[in-house]
Design an enzyme around this catalytic site. Structure first.
Site, mmCIF file in Angstrom:
data_model
loop_
_atom_site.group_PDB
_atom_site.id
_atom_site.type_symbol
_atom_site.label_atom_id
_atom_site.label_comp_id
_atom_site.label_asym_id
_atom_site.label_seq_id
_atom_site.Cartn_x
_atom_site.Cartn_y
_atom_site.Cartn_z
ATOM 1 N N SER A 170 0.833 -1.201 0.000
ATOM 2 C CA SER A 170 0.000 0.000 0.000
ATOM 3 C C SER A 170 0.872 1.257 0.000
ATOM 4 C CB SER A 170 -0.952 -0.055 1.202
ATOM 5 O OG SER A 170 -1.889 0.983 1.151
ATOM 6 N N ASP B 100 -9.801 -6.628 -3.545
ATOM 7 C CA ASP B 100 -9.334 -5.346 -3.005
ATOM 8 C C ASP B 100 -10.335 -4.242 -3.345
ATOM 9 O OD1 ASP B 100 -7.938 -3.182 -2.050
ATOM 10 O OD2 ASP B 100 -6.036 -3.770 -2.952
ATOM 11 N N HIS C 169 -7.158 -6.295 0.173
ATOM 12 C CA HIS C 169 -6.059 -5.338 0.278
ATOM 13 C C HIS C 169 -4.923 -5.873 1.147
ATOM 14 C CE1 HIS C 169 -4.414 -1.353 -0.337
ATOM 15 N NE2 HIS C 169 -4.209 -1.213 0.959
#
Length: 386
Positions: free
Chosen positions: A219, A336, A364
């Site tokens: 991320s 996600d 995610h």
């Protein structure tokens, strides 16, 4: 280009298949048109084979791989036991000890014609000769987590990497986990977090001349390691970007980056001075931004606001990502809700040596939702180039 042949394996990772296909296509392009037609016919015949036939082919490939490995080991053992004839006897390098011990002289006891034994000294290699004591050094692996999480999300992946003999470093970003959380917004700006990440990188790599590092980010951590790459490109071997989004600059959300109050002056000053001003003077910057991961987090609310507002990295556009020349693995979970598949495909088209892998049953946080699948992908990818 790879400097070693591909390994025959039953792994179905897409980057292995794509590399095999590129090698096959390169060989076909160098041949004649008749050879191309032959290869095409072979591919069609191979595609029409039954599943049982494919299993047999896999077994044959495994047998050939084992046979090649056995042949190489026998050749190496013969090289180690190679001998050379001298006037005073035979020198066998297999009789020598390691570089720590001094070379020894062995005595071979034979019988003279009269029945009495005599000794033929067997000398070692010259004292000035150097043996090859090269040892393979595995690269260091550095893991950078995303917003709202800590280094604990890497526990399963860390255990797998440690089992394979890698040295792993997984720091907590400022305001996360066991790191300090100062109450100042400028400390959580992207540039400051990048400086701290670079300091950790230099601490472990400053004394390593030949050793390289593999960066793995998740991320928000993907933006940090990609921004770190041009500053330490000579010491970075590979990148792994997990749910990192597309090749877009970072910008705070719209509600935290409102249009400039001087926007009314656009129509008034445009004919005179627009060319001399930055676009951000009249317009708000736009780009991707990361939200905190769902679930519990130990980050205080005011620190969250600082981190969200500090997501400002205008240099991270497509032209920046095109200059990433190391092998890069892109991992995306199809469940996600923060990063789309379109963004990941755009990133794969932008980075020259990138490979996109999909995890169907992950979102995610693929390192928590599908750790075995992710560990297999990362392990195969590291094995390809290390």
């Amino acid at each position: 280009m790879r400097s070693k042949p591909l390994r025959n394996t039953t792994c179905n990772c897409s980057f292995r298949n794509s590399i095999r296909k590129s090698y096959r296509n390169s060989n076909i392009s160098n041949g004649s048109s008749a050879q191309k037609d032959l290869h095409l016919q072979n591919d069609l015949n191979h595609a029409s084979e039954h599943t049982s036939t494919k299993c047999k082919v896999d077994k044959v490939e495994t047998f050939v791989d084992q046979l090649i490995e056995k042949t190489i080991n026998e050749a190496l053992s013969e090289c180690m036991e190679s001998t050379k004839t001298k006037a005073n006897g035979i020198v066998n390098l297999a009789y020598e000890r390691s570089e720590v011990d001094s070379a020894i002289t062995r005595k071979v006891h034979l019988n003279k014609p009269n029945g009495k034994p005599y000794e033929i000294p067997q000398t070692s290699s010259p004292p000035n000769s150097k043996k090859c004591v090269h040892k393979r050094i595995k690269p260091l692996i550095m893991l950078i987590h995303g917003l709202g999480s800590t280094a604990d999300i890497w526990n399963i992946l860390i255990n797998n990497l440690l089992f394979k003999g890698f040295e792993v470093v997984a720091p907590d970003l400022l305001g996360h986990g066991y790191s300090s959380a100062p109450n100042k917004a400028s400390f959580y700006h992207f540039s400051n977090l990048l400086s701290q990440t670079m300091a950790v990188f230099d601490y472990f790599m400053k004394k390593e001349d030949k050793r390289k590092c593999i960066l793995i980010g998740h991320s928000y951590g993907c933006s940090l390691i990609t921004a770190l790459y041009p500053n330490r490109a000579t010491k970075i071997a590979q990148l792994v970007l997990i749910s990192g989004g597309g090749p877009t600059p970072l910008a705070p959300p719209a509600d935290m980056n409102d249009i400039s109050p001087y926007g009314w002056a656009h129509n008034l000053c445009y004919p005179f001075m627009y060319c001399g001003l930055k676009r951000s003077f009249f317009y708000s910057s736009r780009g991707k931004n990361f939200r905190f991961c769902e679930g519990e987090t130990t980050v205080p609310p005011h620190i969250r606001d600082y981190l969200i507002q500090g997501q400002y990295w205008p240099e991270g556009d497509a032209s920046f990502h095109r200059r990433i020349l190391v092998p890069t693995l892109l991992v995306h979970g199809l469940q996600d809700k923060q990063v789309t598949l379109v963004q990941e495909c755009e990133m794969e088209r932008t980075i020259p040596r990138s490979f996109l892998e999909l995890i169907p049953d992950a979102g995610h946080l693929s390192m928590l939702e599908s750790p075995e699948h992710l560990s297999h992908m990362v392990g195969c990818f590291l094995e390809m180039w290390t």
